[in-house]
Design an enzyme around this catalytic site. Structure first.
Site, PDB file in Angstrom:
ATOM      1  N   TRP A  21      43.916  37.582  53.496  1.00  0.00           N
ATOM      2  CA  TRP A  21      42.593  37.484  52.868  1.00  0.00           C
ATOM      3  C   TRP A  21      41.561  37.107  53.939  1.00  0.00           C
ATOM      4  CZ3 TRP A  21      40.413  32.517  50.625  1.00  0.00           C
ATOM      5  CH2 TRP A  21      39.230  32.756  49.930  1.00  0.00           C
ATOM      6  N   ASP A  51      49.541  30.160  48.892  1.00  0.00           N
ATOM      7  CA  ASP A  51      48.248  30.410  48.262  1.00  0.00           C
ATOM      8  C   ASP A  51      48.492  31.226  46.990  1.00  0.00           C
ATOM      9  OD1 ASP A  51      45.654  30.944  47.615  1.00  0.00           O
ATOM     10  OD2 ASP A  51      45.135  31.971  49.482  1.00  0.00           O
ATOM     11  N   ALA A  63      46.606  32.718  43.863  1.00  0.00           N
ATOM     12  CA  ALA A  63      45.300  32.968  43.232  1.00  0.00           C
ATOM     13  C   ALA A  63      45.399  33.935  42.065  1.00  0.00           C
ATOM     14  CB  ALA A  63      44.319  33.498  44.276  1.00  0.00           C
ATOM     15  N   LYS A  98      40.845  33.624  38.664  1.00  0.00           N
ATOM     16  CA  LYS A  98      41.145  34.955  38.164  1.00  0.00           C
ATOM     17  C   LYS A  98      41.909  34.893  36.843  1.00  0.00           C
ATOM     18  CE  LYS A  98      39.370  35.943  42.056  1.00  0.00           C
ATOM     19  NZ  LYS A  98      39.911  36.055  43.353  1.00  0.00           N
TER      20      LYS A  98
HETATM   21  C1  LMR Z   1      38.442  38.479  46.869  1.00  0.00           C
HETATM   22  O1  LMR Z   1      39.298  38.518  47.743  1.00  0.00           O
HETATM   23  O2  LMR Z   1      37.678  39.427  46.635  1.00  0.00           O
HETATM   24  C2  LMR Z   1      38.324  37.269  45.989  1.00  0.00           C
HETATM   25  O3  LMR Z   1      39.322  36.366  46.312  1.00  0.00           O
HETATM   26  C3  LMR Z   1      36.967  36.658  46.013  1.00  0.00           C
HETATM   27  C4  LMR Z   1      36.667  35.966  47.296  1.00  0.00           C
HETATM   28  O4  LMR Z   1      36.231  34.811  47.236  1.00  0.00           O
HETATM   29  O5  LMR Z   1      36.820  36.550  48.378  1.00  0.00           O
END
Ligand code: LMR
Length: 398
Positions: free
Chosen positions: A130, A211, A213, A246
């Site tokens: 990410w 992590d 999410a 989410k």
């Molecule tokens: C994403 O990856 O789009 C989401 O987790 C929102 C973010 O905060 O980046």
């Protein structure tokens, strides 16, 4: 004071979403930021969440401070949802949880905790990971590097390479793992592969920082918790950053939790005190509202059942859309076999098209995906799917 300050480039995800919002193309389609959208393109509030929120507000008599670690009902229920009743009871005082402002807050508090131990090693993250993992963790003072993860040739996990890299990580280092629904690729490891990864962590005295999410967005609430549950049952030390953005649709309420498991209750209490001290330094304590709502919801069997059924529908719809996209693209062109899209998990997957095509889709058709080719599957809809298939095919076969 500010005369030398240069404006920073926009965040690759949130910035692109802003660009989308400003785009006046009436046919624009947003596949950028990870936000669920229904068939009407709206991000609705779960009915069970709305009810829990109303009940909470009606019953609330004060806005005085909540306990600094967070609402006890929320912390207990959310730990049980992720870790499971049996393991929570078995872990006892080895497990503690502290409420945080969303998943980012949880990651940051985990990072602050690691720094406060005097940890000087490296945090190993998947390649890719990410986009915000690097700035978020590095700015807390941690040093990051990558282990091999995604294989562009197969559009899946290169598990052999991942295991080889993890087996060579110096003892005592931290391994950041995505609990489920890998962001950005949607390529997850299987339960058997989790077992193998956790065996290596155990052998090499490596500490996982997991992590989570998207619990419930992959295969189901329990299935998506397999990695976390196996890690906390086998390993002496585990950190978990958990987000309710989410799966409860609490995006703007910034609702998350950092969980810490250590060898014993004394160490866990010490760790908790360092997390609370870091929170005090940064923002004193986490906002209450979202956690209050989630805690209230999970404390009610009826609201929990309603929320689970809504969550299942969300997951099933995302799965239908991802299969629809793969089948549509495969039928329309033969340059890329998009079967891997239907195998991906959760909210995201890479589309694996040339980067130039990503930019063309954006500039000519107002279709926004990240430059990495990540798409938000939850931004697809029954209406926009045929358009996306047509435009992607057109750009790919130019
Ligand atoms: C994403 O990856 O789009 C989401 O987790 C929102 C973010 O905060 O980046």
């Amino acid at each position: 004071m500010f005369q030398h300050l240069e404006t920073l480039p926009a965040d690759p995800i949130l910035g692109l979403n802003q660009t989308f919002l400003k785009d006046d193309n009436p046919d624009k389609i947003n596949l950028s930021v990870g936000v669920y959208q229904n068939a009407q393109g709206q991000t609705p509030i779960f009915t069970a969440v709305k009810k829990a929120e109303q009940e909470l507000i009606d019953a609330q008599l004060t806005k005085t401070y909540a306990p600094q670690a967070g609402d006890p009902t929320f912390l207990n229920q959310v730990s049980r949802l992720l870790i499971g009743d049996t393991l929570v009871d078995e872990l006892g005082d080895r497990l503690e949880a502290v409420m945080t402002p969303g998943g980012c807050g949880a990651l940051r508090m985990g990072a602050e905790l690691l720094v406060s131990t005097g940890f000087k090693g490296k945090v190993w993250v998947s390649d890719p990971t990410w986009a915000n993992h690097f700035p978020l963790l590095q700015s807390a003072g941690l040093s990051l590097t990558t282990y091999r993860y995604y294989d562009e040739a197969t559009n899946g996990v290169n598990f052999e390479a991942m295991m080889e890299d993890i087996s060579n990580i110096p003892e005592g280092d931290i391994v950041l793992l995505h609990g489920c629904c890998h962001n950005p690729t949607g390529a997850d490891i299987s339960s058997e592969q989790w077992d193998q990864v956790i065996s290596v962590l155990q052998e090499r005295n490596l500490v996982p920082f997991i992590d989570v999410a998207y619990q419930g967005f992959g295969e189901g609430l329990d299935e998506d918790a397999y990695g976390v549950r196996t890690a906390v049952s086998k390993l002496p030390e585990v950190l978990v950053a958990n987000s309710c953005s989410k799966n409860f649709g609490m995006y703007r309420e910034r609702t998350g939790v950092i969980m810490v498991v250590t060898e014993n209750g004394r160490q866990t209490q010490a760790a908790k005190s360092h997390i609370m001290s870091a929170a005090r330094r940064c923002y004193s304590m986490s906002p209450y509202h979202g956690a209050g709502v989630v805690g209230h919801l999970l404390n009610s069997p009826q609201l929990t059942a309603e929320w689970k059924s809504e969550l299942n529908k969300v997951r099933e719809r995302m799965n239908r859309l991802r299969v629809g996209l793969a089948e549509g693209l495969n039928a329309a062109q033969s340059r890329i076999n998009f079967d891997f899209v239907s195998r991906s998990n959760g909210m995201f997957c890479y589309l694996g098209i040339p980067q130039a095509d990503v930019l063309t889709l954006r500039s000519e058709y107002g279709i926004y995906l990240l430059e990495s080719t990540r798409i938000n599957v939850a931004g697809l809809s029954e209406d926009n799917l045929p358009v996306i298939v047509e435009r992607v095919t057109e750009v790919l076969t130019r």
